[in-house]
Scaffold this motif. Structure first.
Motif, PDB file in Angstrom:
ATOM      1  N   TRP A   1       2.391  11.399 -29.084  1.00  7.49           N
ATOM      2  CA  TRP A   1       3.198  11.393 -30.307  1.00  7.49           C
ATOM      3  C   TRP A   1       2.992  10.096 -31.070  1.00  7.49           C
ATOM      4  O   TRP A   1       2.804  10.082 -32.283  1.00  7.49           O
TER       5      TRP A   1
ATOM      6  N   PHE B   1       2.843  20.552 -27.509  1.00  6.30           N
ATOM      7  CA  PHE B   1       3.574  21.560 -26.757  1.00  6.30           C
ATOM      8  C   PHE B   1       2.748  22.138 -25.609  1.00  6.30           C
ATOM      9  O   PHE B   1       3.275  22.831 -24.766  1.00  6.30           O
TER      10      PHE B   1
ATOM     11  N   GLU C   1       3.870  19.061 -40.815  1.00  3.58           N
ATOM     12  CA  GLU C   1       4.326  18.882 -39.441  1.00  3.58           C
ATOM     13  C   GLU C   1       4.221  20.138 -38.567  1.00  3.58           C
ATOM     14  O   GLU C   1       3.938  20.056 -37.375  1.00  3.58           O
TER      15      GLU C   1
ATOM     16  N   ILE D   1       2.213  21.793 -34.449  1.00  3.37           N
ATOM     17  CA  ILE D   1       3.159  22.412 -33.520  1.00  3.37           C
ATOM     18  C   ILE D   1       2.714  23.839 -33.218  1.00  3.37           C
ATOM     19  O   ILE D   1       2.599  24.248 -32.062  1.00  3.37           O
TER      20      ILE D   1
ATOM     21  N   PHE E   1      10.425  16.953 -22.405  1.00  2.96           N
ATOM     22  CA  PHE E   1      10.721  16.786 -23.822  1.00  2.96           C
ATOM     23  C   PHE E   1      12.128  16.248 -24.021  1.00  2.96           C
ATOM     24  O   PHE E   1      12.351  15.341 -24.828  1.00  2.96           O
TER      25      PHE E   1
ATOM     26  N   LEU F   1      21.198  16.343 -24.393  1.00  2.00           N
ATOM     27  CA  LEU F   1      20.299  16.080 -25.515  1.00  2.00           C
ATOM     28  C   LEU F   1      21.055  16.181 -26.839  1.00  2.00           C
ATOM     29  O   LEU F   1      20.952  15.307 -27.705  1.00  2.00           O
TER      30      LEU F   1
ATOM     31  N   MET G   1      23.242  13.290 -31.411  1.00  2.00           N
ATOM     32  CA  MET G   1      24.345  13.088 -32.352  1.00  2.00           C
ATOM     33  C   MET G   1      24.739  11.609 -32.391  1.00  2.00           C
ATOM     34  O   MET G   1      24.994  11.042 -33.439  1.00  2.00           O
TER      35      MET G   1
ATOM     36  N   PRO H   1      22.539  18.287 -34.735  1.00  2.00           N
ATOM     37  CA  PRO H   1      21.858  17.038 -34.408  1.00  2.00           C
ATOM     38  C   PRO H   1      20.378  17.041 -34.770  1.00  2.00           C
ATOM     39  O   PRO H   1      19.862  16.045 -35.251  1.00  2.00           O
TER      40      PRO H   1
ATOM     41  N   LEU I   1      17.086  14.742 -37.989  1.00  2.00           N
ATOM     42  CA  LEU I   1      15.957  13.881 -37.660  1.00  2.00           C
ATOM     43  C   LEU I   1      14.680  14.399 -38.270  1.00  2.00           C
ATOM     44  O   LEU I   1      14.463  15.599 -38.386  1.00  2.00           O
TER      45      LEU I   1
ATOM     46  N   GLY J   1      10.552  14.758 -37.881  1.00  2.00           N
ATOM     47  CA  GLY J   1       9.706  14.939 -36.710  1.00  2.00           C
ATOM     48  C   GLY J   1      10.043  16.223 -35.982  1.00  2.00           C
ATOM     49  O   GLY J   1      10.811  17.048 -36.470  1.00  2.00           O
ATOM     50  N   PRO J   2       9.457  16.412 -34.838  1.00  3.27           N
ATOM     51  CA  PRO J   2       9.479  17.715 -34.188  1.00  3.27           C
ATOM     52  C   PRO J   2      10.705  17.933 -33.310  1.00  3.27           C
ATOM     53  O   PRO J   2      10.649  18.695 -32.370  1.00  3.27           O
ATOM     54  N   TYR J   3      11.817  17.258 -33.615  1.00  2.00           N
ATOM     55  CA  TYR J   3      12.984  17.391 -32.747  1.00  2.00           C
ATOM     56  C   TYR J   3      13.507  18.817 -32.721  1.00  2.00           C
ATOM     57  O   TYR J   3      13.855  19.338 -31.670  1.00  2.00           O
TER      58      TYR J   3
ATOM     59  N   ALA K   1      11.944  21.595 -33.271  1.00  3.41           N
ATOM     60  CA  ALA K   1      11.038  22.458 -32.517  1.00  3.41           C
ATOM     61  C   ALA K   1      11.243  22.278 -31.022  1.00  3.41           C
ATOM     62  O   ALA K   1      11.388  23.259 -30.275  1.00  3.41           O
ATOM     63  N   GLY K   2      11.284  21.034 -30.573  1.00  2.00           N
ATOM     64  CA  GLY K   2      11.438  20.784 -29.141  1.00  2.00           C
ATOM     65  C   GLY K   2      12.779  21.259 -28.620  1.00  2.00           C
ATOM     66  O   GLY K   2      12.885  21.851 -27.539  1.00  2.00           O
ATOM     67  N   MET K   3      13.809  21.025 -29.432  1.00  2.00           N
ATOM     68  CA  MET K   3      15.132  21.391 -28.965  1.00  2.00           C
ATOM     69  C   MET K   3      15.296  22.907 -28.897  1.00  2.00           C
ATOM     70  O   MET K   3      15.903  23.427 -27.952  1.00  2.00           O
TER      71      MET K   3
END
Ligand code: ADP
Ligand code: MG
Lengths: 235, 299, 400
Positions: free
Chosen positions: B34, B42, B96, B100, B234, B279, B284, C162, C166, C168-170, C172-174
């Motif tokens: 990254w 992924f 982006e 992905i 992740f 997470l 948050m 949340p 942000l 970036g790929p947050y 997607a990952g989440m």
């Protein structure tokens, strides 16, 4: 010696440089002057291979630089201090210098020593993060980082930008003495024409991508038309 | 009263550590890619899985365990390099979602191809160390020779990566290419090659994780063996802020310990749910990562 | 002047068509196809008239979209009366899936982000539907569907709050983590979700009495139920597409696209980045839940393995292949989904693969994963994008 012939560079429909030709002699300082947007940065970026020209040639001595990769051009001995200095803030002063010395076939410790002698401030702050340096110190670091690789050509993009007059004068002096003590070819891009013309041997004036003057620094300095219309120097 | 070393708490912490280091390794490999290429890979679980299958295919040619491990790492280096060159290179600077989507596609293809070639039936890998837990005063201790090997290997890999980045010329160039690619090129750094190298390196780190994980005799090596680990990796990397290798490792290890406590005191199903909850809450509270100093934040 | 007169005539034409339709309905005889034909014909005429009026689309975009939707629904429903019940079943699943795809397409088209967990959001809707129907069997279908949608939106809010803040790929990952976690969540609440075996709807959805003439005339009940459910699915999909088309064109939709293209500029003109992203994500989750709920209705049951991570990936593949960020991409993806099983088993038999073998069982993953990569690399806007490009090229080649 850098020879540029008939260089045209465009961004889509915008022509940033049009048929630019000039020669930067070995051991001399060639100032490239012009207002904002004249194409100065584009010129240096094209020399370094960051931008492909549309037409024209760029030669280092007898070797063509067009279509070469940036990193290969750098390895031929062309040091480029980019607009905004390009200092890596997350690195310490010394790490920045070590990065600059990476491709040079010089002794690292000796190279560092030389630069610290040339710019004593850097020696004092060698372990500090570059982000903590002042504008003038950053400029010195950027120059030192280029010089440590022992380049034969140095491209400087507006080194005086954002610096106090006194610091600028000091910087110009350093550039001048560098050039005198070695066979360094310097292309000095500046908006600040007065201080650049003071140390330059030769001057090229760009206006909206075109060369409007290509003469000795003294002649350009003496030309009232140029001073008034292109360099913004009105007495 | 239990003796301290075989008490429930110590057992949970140590078993959690064993899982945690593998999460930490995956998180580390995610952060490496990254940071250097702006791609969240992924397929970071699937590529090592595939390389592990390839490397352990040499078992049938009478290679020993260690020779197979070397083969796996080599396969990982190759796979990582080829992936960067032929799949990812054209995606830098694109929107982006493009990388992905491509990497998710690669994940699916790799898992499907692995299942097509080697079938989805778990295959048990040989292990150089016994997985039977030590006994202390007649009670089972949390560690076995294999788990010690697992933890030690992970720590060694982490230390090697750290040393590479901190102390070598190569590491300096890798970091510089990630932080300022254009400036690096102006200084003669061959950024393109370094990006390839970064992918090779991070895939190799993943391969070591995959080998350790699939030697676990409960799961064995399956095409999907890394799916869950990837999810935890992740989560750890995101809690750590995606930018910080140290944060990723620390978060991974802690997550492993927390998971073990949840398994023990709640149940197995709750583990991923609670991890997801952690997470959500941590994003948050500290959107740019729990372990990221504010000066390091990049928008 | 003449144009205005033409425009005035449109509502009259529509009114006539609607009146004729109602008459046809009232006069429901036992010949199913006859009525179907007359209704379809009237509707098509009305919509055709409305849309052929010059300038009508620009002046009344919403009405013209409604007319287009009606026309499409009309044609689709008309056709279902002639299809076999297995084709209809495929169409129904395709319609449900196209709703899910539409949501994902909107998310990406509007905010430039992506979700890898829409299969799980679909599962939220599917289980919400089944659970509600099992506890309150008398609730009308429409209401149950809405409840499922609300559940999806709620979960979307929880996860999106949340992650969408942000860059970036947050997200997607989440969402990937959510997709992986979803089956565990289901088994954690097995007393509600029925554990491994899933849930059965208490009663199959059957056509109401007043539509008896259409769905029960002399055909076996199994077929009529499939037909009815298929038509319901198509209508729900039509409504979903209609809403989305308006959302895409609305001010909100435009400001969302601005964010996707240039978030700095968007913030400068006062568009709130996080809020817009959260809204886009919630809409996409709600659409996924609607699709899932519909699927429960079609299958008459719901089972946990359907909603594994693999489904999320299938959804992603379908919309990327169809054309992400576009409305027609969702439609194309839905059609592909409807017939993908058939196509893949056709490939298996044509290539002489052992249907029980490893390769045959993985063909789905290899084909969809491969197409996903190739599409992204060579035609990032999928079939829709390629078709548009072709169209522009043809226009340039043969100017009118
Ligand atoms: N990346 C770019 N994309 C489009 N146009 C550019 C880009 N960089 C520079 N330009 C245009 O090229 C011209 C010259 O810019 P530049 O070389 O930066 O001028 P200077 O350095 O003399 O101020 C300007 O008109 C500028 O708008
Ligand atoms: Mg400039």
């Amino acid at each position: 010696m850098i020879t540029i012939e008939d260089l045209t560079v465009s961004f889509g429909a915008v022509q940033a440089l049009r048929n630019v030709s000039f020669v930067a002699e070995t051991g001399k300082i060639t100032a490239v002057l012009g207002a904002n947007g004249a194409g100065k940065t584009t010129l240096l970026r094209t020399i370094s291979g960051l931008k492909e020209p549309k037409t024209g040639t760029i030669r280092l001595d007898d070797q063509s630089l067009v279509h070469k990769r940036t990193e290969d051009i750098a390895r031929l001995g062309i040091g480029h201090v980019p607009e905004g200095r390009g200092v890596i803030g997350e690195f310490t002063v010394e790490e920045n210098l070590r990065l600059g010395a990476m491709m040079a076939r010089v002794n690292l410790l000796q190279g560092l020593q030389e630069q610290y002698e040339l710019f004593p401030v850097l020696g004092e702050r060698r372990k500090q993060h570059a982000a903590k340096l002042s504008g003038g110190e950053r400029q010195m670091l950027a120059m030192a980082r280029a010089l440590i690789a022992k380049p034969s050509v140095l491209l400087l993009d507006e080194p005086s930008l954002g610096l106090a007059p006194l610091v600028t004068a000091q910087l110009m002096h350093t550039i001048q003495s560098l050039c005198e003590s070695s066979d360094l070819t310097v292309i000095l891009v500046e908006q600040n024409a007065t201080s650049a013309l003071r140390i330059a041997h030769h001057a090229v004036v760009l206006h909206v991508g075109k060369v409007v003057a290509n003469d000795t620094a003294a002649n350009v300095s003496a030309n009232d038309n140029l001073r008034q219309y292109y360099l913004g120097l009105v007495e | 009263m239990d003796p301290f070393l075989t008490s429930r708490i110590v057992t949970d912490v140590l078993s959690g550590l064993t899982n945690g280091v593998t999460y930490g390794l995956v998180a580390l490999s995610l952060v490496l890619i990254w940071r250097s290429t702006g791609v969240l890979n992924f397929a970071q679980g699937a590529m090592p899985m595939f390389a592990t299958y390839l490397g352990f295919a040499f078992l049938s040619y009478h290679f020993g365990y260690w020779a197979c491990v070397v083969a796996c790492v080599i396969a990982g280096l190759l796979l990582g390099g080829l992936t960067e060159r032929f799949l990812v290179r054209g995606l830098y600077g694109k929107p982006e979602i493009n990388p992905i989507v491509v990497m998710v596609g690669f994940l699916i293809v790799l898992e499907a191809v692995a299942a097509a070639i080697w079938s989805s039936t778990p295959r048990s890998l040989p292990s150089p160390f016994s997985a039977i837990h030590w006994q202390l005063a007649g009670k089972p201790f949390a560690l076995s020779p294999f788990t010690v090997y697992e933890i030690a290997t992970a720590l060694v890999v982490m230390a090697l990566v750290a040393a590479l980045f901190r102390f070598t010329k190569l590491g300096l160039q890798l970091r510089a290419s990630a932080l300022a690619p254009e400036v690096s090129r102006l200084l003669g750094v061959r950024v393109g090659r370094l990006l390839t190298l970064g992918w090779m390196l991070s895939t190799a780190v993943g391969v070591i994780t995959a080998i350790l994980v699939s030697a676990n005799f409960f799961s064995g090596l399956t095409p999907t063996v890394m799916d869950g680990i990837f999810a935890y990796g992740f989560i750890a990397a995101a809690i750590g802020g995606l930018e910080s290798p140290v944060g990723a490792i620390v978060a991974g290890v802690l997550l492993g310990v927390v998971n073990q406590f949840v398994t023990d005191f709640v149940n197995q199903n709750a583990v991923i749910i609670i991890a997801l909850g952690i997470l959500v809450v941590s994003l948050m509270v500290r959107p740019s990562g729990v372990f990221t100093k504010s000066s390091q934040r990049r928008v | 002047m003449k144009l205005i007169a033409v425009r005035r005539r449109v509502p009259i034409a529509i009114a006539i068509a609607v009146a004729v339709t109602i008459i046809a309905l009232v006069a429901a005889s036992t010949t199913r196809e006859g009525i179907a034909l007359s209704i379809a014909f009237d509707l098509a005429v009305a919509c055709g008239i409305a849309m052929s009026v010059p300038g009508f689309k620009a002046d009344h975009p919403v009405v013209s979209r409604a007319a287009l939707t009606l026309l499409a629904l009309d044609v689709a429903i008309f056709l279902t009366f002639f299809f076999s019940s297995s084709t209809n079943f495929n169409l129904a699943t395709g319609a449900a899936m196209s709703i899910v795809l539409l949501g994902l397409s909107f998310l990406t088209g509007a905010s430039g982000q992506i979700s890898l967990g829409n299969g799980a959001f679909m599962g939220v809707g599917a289980f919400a539907m089944a659970i509600w129907a099992n506890h309150h069997a008398t609730t009308p279908i429409v209401l149950t569907l809405l409840i499922a949608v609300a559940c999806g939106a709620l979960v979307g809010l929880l996860l999106g709050l949340p992650a969408t803040r942000l860059r970036g790929p947050y997200l997607a990952g989440m969402t990937l983590a959510f997709a992986v976690a979803f089956t565990f969540i289901l088994s954690s609440f097995s007393s509600w979700t029925g554990g491994d075996s899933g849930l059965q709807l208490p009663t199959a959805a059957t056509a109401p009495r007043w539509l008896d003439g259409f769905f029960h005339a002399g055909t076996p009940p199994l077929t009529t139920t499939t037909l009815y459910i298929t038509d319901v699915a198509i209508i729900v999909a039509g409504v979903a597409f209609f809403f989305m088309a308006n959302l895409f064109a609305s001010r909100t939709g435009r400001s969302m696209r601005l964010i996707r293209d240039n978030d700095v500029a968007a913030e400068l003109v006062g568009v709130s980045l996080p809020r817009t992203r959260v809204v886009a994500f919630i809409v996409s989750s709600a659409y996924a839940a609607l699709g899932g709920a519909l699927l429960t209705l079609i299958d008459n049951s719901v089972s946990p393995p359907t909603y594994s991570f693999a489904l999320s990936v299938t959804i992603l593949s379908l919309i990327v292949i169809g054309g992400i960020g576009t409305i027609s991409g969702a439609l194309i993806g839905g059609v592909i989904y409807a017939f993908s099983t058939n196509v893949i088993s056709w490939i298996t038999t044509q290539t002489g693969l052992n249907p029980q073998g490893n390769l045959a069982s993985q063909l789905n993953g290899i084909i969809f994963g491969g197409l996903l990569i190739l599409t992204m690399l060579f035609a990032p806007f999928g079939i829709t994008g390629a078709a548009r490009q072709l169209w522009h090229r043809l226009r340039a080649r043969f100017p009118r």
